[in-house]
Design a protein around this motif. Structure first.
Motif, PDB file in Angstrom:
ATOM      1  N   PRO A  57       0.806  -1.227   0.000  1.00 44.07           N
ATOM      2  CA  PRO A  57       0.000   0.000   0.000  1.00 44.07           C
ATOM      3  C   PRO A  57       0.836   1.272   0.000  1.00 44.07           C
ATOM      4  O   PRO A  57       0.497   2.246  -0.679  1.00 44.07           O
ATOM      5  N   ASN A  58       1.943   1.304   0.753  1.00 47.25           N
ATOM      6  CA  ASN A  58       2.811   2.485   0.733  1.00 47.25           C
ATOM      7  C   ASN A  58       3.337   2.761  -0.675  1.00 47.25           C
ATOM      8  O   ASN A  58       3.361   3.914  -1.133  1.00 47.25           O
ATOM      9  N   LEU A  59       3.761   1.709  -1.375  1.00 51.06           N
ATOM     10  CA  LEU A  59       4.292   1.865  -2.726  1.00 51.06           C
ATOM     11  C   LEU A  59       3.213   2.351  -3.689  1.00 51.06           C
ATOM     12  O   LEU A  59       3.436   3.283  -4.482  1.00 51.06           O
ATOM     13  N   LEU A  60       2.043   1.739  -3.641  1.00 56.87           N
ATOM     14  CA  LEU A  60       0.975   2.108  -4.568  1.00 56.87           C
ATOM     15  C   LEU A  60       0.450   3.516  -4.297  1.00 56.87           C
ATOM     16  O   LEU A  60       0.120   4.253  -5.240  1.00 56.87           O
ATOM     17  N   LEU A  61       0.391   3.897  -3.031  1.00 60.72           N
ATOM     18  CA  LEU A  61      -0.049   5.247  -2.714  1.00 60.72           C
ATOM     19  C   LEU A  61       0.986   6.274  -3.191  1.00 60.72           C
ATOM     20  O   LEU A  61       0.622   7.367  -3.649  1.00 60.72           O
ATOM     21  N   ALA A  62       2.273   5.914  -3.091  1.00 59.41           N
ATOM     22  CA  ALA A  62       3.321   6.801  -3.596  1.00 59.41           C
ATOM     23  C   ALA A  62       3.198   6.982  -5.106  1.00 59.41           C
ATOM     24  O   ALA A  62       3.380   8.091  -5.631  1.00 59.41           O
ATOM     25  N   ASN A  75      11.514   5.920   3.137  1.00 60.02           N
ATOM     26  CA  ASN A  75      12.522   6.466   2.224  1.00 60.02           C
ATOM     27  C   ASN A  75      12.722   5.585   1.005  1.00 60.02           C
ATOM     28  O   ASN A  75      12.835   6.080  -0.131  1.00 60.02           O
ATOM     29  N   ASN A  76      12.785   4.272   1.203  1.00 63.90           N
ATOM     30  CA  ASN A  76      13.005   3.362   0.081  1.00 63.90           C
ATOM     31  C   ASN A  76      11.847   3.381  -0.900  1.00 63.90           C
ATOM     32  O   ASN A  76      12.042   3.515  -2.121  1.00 63.90           O
ATOM     33  N   LEU A  77      10.629   3.221  -0.397  1.00 59.86           N
ATOM     34  CA  LEU A  77       9.478   3.053  -1.283  1.00 59.86           C
ATOM     35  C   LEU A  77       9.066   4.360  -1.944  1.00 59.86           C
ATOM     36  O   LEU A  77       8.727   4.376  -3.134  1.00 59.86           O
ATOM     37  N   LEU A  78       9.087   5.459  -1.205  1.00 55.65           N
ATOM     38  CA  LEU A  78       8.737   6.732  -1.827  1.00 55.65           C
ATOM     39  C   LEU A  78       9.857   7.225  -2.731  1.00 55.65           C
ATOM     40  O   LEU A  78       9.602   7.744  -3.820  1.00 55.65           O
ATOM     41  N   GLY A  79      11.098   7.041  -2.292  1.00 57.51           N
ATOM     42  CA  GLY A  79      12.221   7.473  -3.111  1.00 57.51           C
ATOM     43  C   GLY A  79      12.287   6.769  -4.453  1.00 57.51           C
ATOM     44  O   GLY A  79      12.742   7.346  -5.448  1.00 57.51           O
TER      45      GLY A  79
END
Length: 488
Positions: free
Chosen positions: A250-255, A359-363
């Protein structure tokens, strides 16, 4: 190599270092990780901020040192051999805490530390420690200080001339950041929330209430079971160490959604470690009823701590069963019981799980994630407060609630902590079972040399699951398997 925020650049840091040495690091109120070469002394200094907002990794074979801000960058310089102690810790916590990484021969520089090479001398310049001011007990005093500092920190994290996004779950922490951003920012603020379909539990009632109250554009993302499985390999490929938190996808998809409109996202990460979260409750019960403190702390993660003798292969269990855990010295110290729980959660969960995940997923999608509640000044203030300001009877985050009482609807201030409800139990029962069996039970599985196939098979068949925890454990294992595949 380096990254400095809030107006400082590497030239500023060099000048500060030349004047005051590593003592200058105490005066940088931002997240950073950088390396400084001292030409006169022929020394290399590796530096990481006190909270652990940025990462720095290095190899340890002693013939040479390879250093990088991303663990993936060091892959050509080590043997990609699993560290069994790191594996044990991951199975207990869903992340690898402390200076270990999942790979033997590679370490993570601990937050607040300076490592000097070639001497291999470590110095601590910033500690997460008990700073409580016992002479001041007034809740209102600390709520005022917290409110004013939050306004300052959120203001510093907002871009001057562009719109900004906020991840909004509807809980107190993300709602606080969203409300303060809306009050301060002169540009548009867009709130992003997720759910897993109208028939499953969600928090849209609360996130929508906050967005409407603050006048925010509110974008909703529905994440399907198909998406959760489809994007898990990508999420694991982007993480330095494996993280078995079901919110990775979910963090990745929302980013990815936010990238269409903004380049900076603020989030509410840090509220639980700094001001009191649900992991303290089972530990308080342990104090009342007795029991082994180390075991109780591991159980509070609700992962695989009790399963290790059956889950790990006998030879692996023998290697790790008597090895000390990363948190033992902190947990068994003499300070106030609840205060040291706060310290441990900030020290490890922030640096090794929450902040590195963000940091990893949003970056990876070129979004900058900012976590105001993990700002070092907020952490310092939280540790200076008496415990009853953070946990007052059965009420958690008391001081944060009082600080935000004029900014948020009363329904948000007084709602109990629930956590994001990711339906992994249903996922493995109804949607992912065959794929998970193919992945985890294969004789060629990356985890096969370390874990007992029969235990995993019984979980996949849901044999004896009265507390409905197998879904969380299976997600932990699937994430680990895919992470090893992607990085080996």
């Amino acid at each position: 190599m380096g990254e400095i925020t809030k107006g400082l650049n590497l030239n500023d840091i060099v000048q500060m270092w030349e004047k005051d040495g590593r003592e200058c690091l105490r005066n940088i109120y931002s997240f950073f990780a950088f390396v400084i070469w001292d030409c006169e002394k022929h020394q290399l200094h590796l530096c990481r901020d006190g909270v652990g907002g940025k990462t720095l990794y290095y190899t340890t074979d002693h013939s040479s040192w390879w250093i990088a801000p991303c663990l993936q960058s060091l892959r050509p310089y080590h043997q990609a051999e699993i560290d069994p102690i790191a594996l044990r810790d991951y199975l207990c916590c869903a992340f690898v805490p402390g200076e270990r990484t999942m790979w033997k021969g590679v370490k993570e520089l601990s937050s607040g530390n300076v490592l000097t090479l070639p001497q291999e001398e470590t110095n601590v310049f910033w500690r997460i420690e008990d700073k409580s001011e016992s002479e001041i007990e007034d809740m209102g005093y600390y709520a005022d200080r917290l409110r004013n500092l939050l306004l300052q920190v959120v203001r510093e994290n907002l871009p001057e001339h562009e719109k900004v996004g906020v991840f909004l779950s509807g809980g107190l922490d993300s709602s606080a950041v969203a409300a303060l951003s809306a009050k301060i920012h002169q540009q548009e603020v867009i709130a992003y929330s997720i759910h897993f379909g109208k028939d499953l539990p969600n928090e849209l009632e609360f996130s929508s209430l906050v967005a409407q109250h603050c006048g925010l554009e509110h974008q909703l993302l529905e994440i399907s079971f198909r998406d959760m499985w489809k994007f898990l390999p990508e999420a694991m490929a982007l993480l330095d160490d494996p993280i078995g938190d079901p919110l990775t996808v979910p963090n990745l998809l929302l980013a990815k959604l936010a990238k269409q409109s903004v380049s900076i996202i603020l989030n509410g990460e840090g509220g639980d470690p700094c001001f009191g979260g649900p992991k303290n409750q089972p530990m308080l019960l342990n104090q009342v009823y007795g029991g082994n403190l180390n075991t109780s702390y591991l159980r509070s993660f609700q992962k695989c701590a009790d399963d290790l003798p059956q889950l790990l292969k006998p030879e692996i269990w023998e290697l790790v069963k008597d090895q000390p855990f990363f948190f033992e010295s902190d947990l068994n110290s003499d300070m106030d019981f609840l205060q040291k729980l706060f310290m441990i959660n900030i020290k490890f969960k922030g640096a090794d799980h929450i902040l590195t995940k963000v940091n990893n997923l949003l970056g990876a999608v070129e979004i900058e994630g900012r976590s105001p509640l993990f700002d070092p000044r907020i952490v310092d203030l939280s540790l200076s407060m008496p415990i009853n300001c953070k946990v007052s009877g059965a009420i958690e985050k008391s001081v944060l609630k009082q600080a935000m009482i004029d900014f948020l609807p009363t329904e948000i201030i007084h709602r109990p902590k629930s956590g994001m409800m990711v339906p992994v139990q249903l996922g493995f029962q109804k949607y992912w079972n065959k794929q998970a069996k193919d992945l985890l039970l294969s004789k060629n599985a990356a985890i096969a040399p370390y874990l007992q196939t029969e235990t995993i098979r019984s979980w996949l068949n849901y044999q004896g699951d009265p507390w409905k925890r197998y879904g969380v454990k299976l997600w932990l294992l699937v994430s680990l398997e895919l992470w090893i595949q992607q990085h080996r």
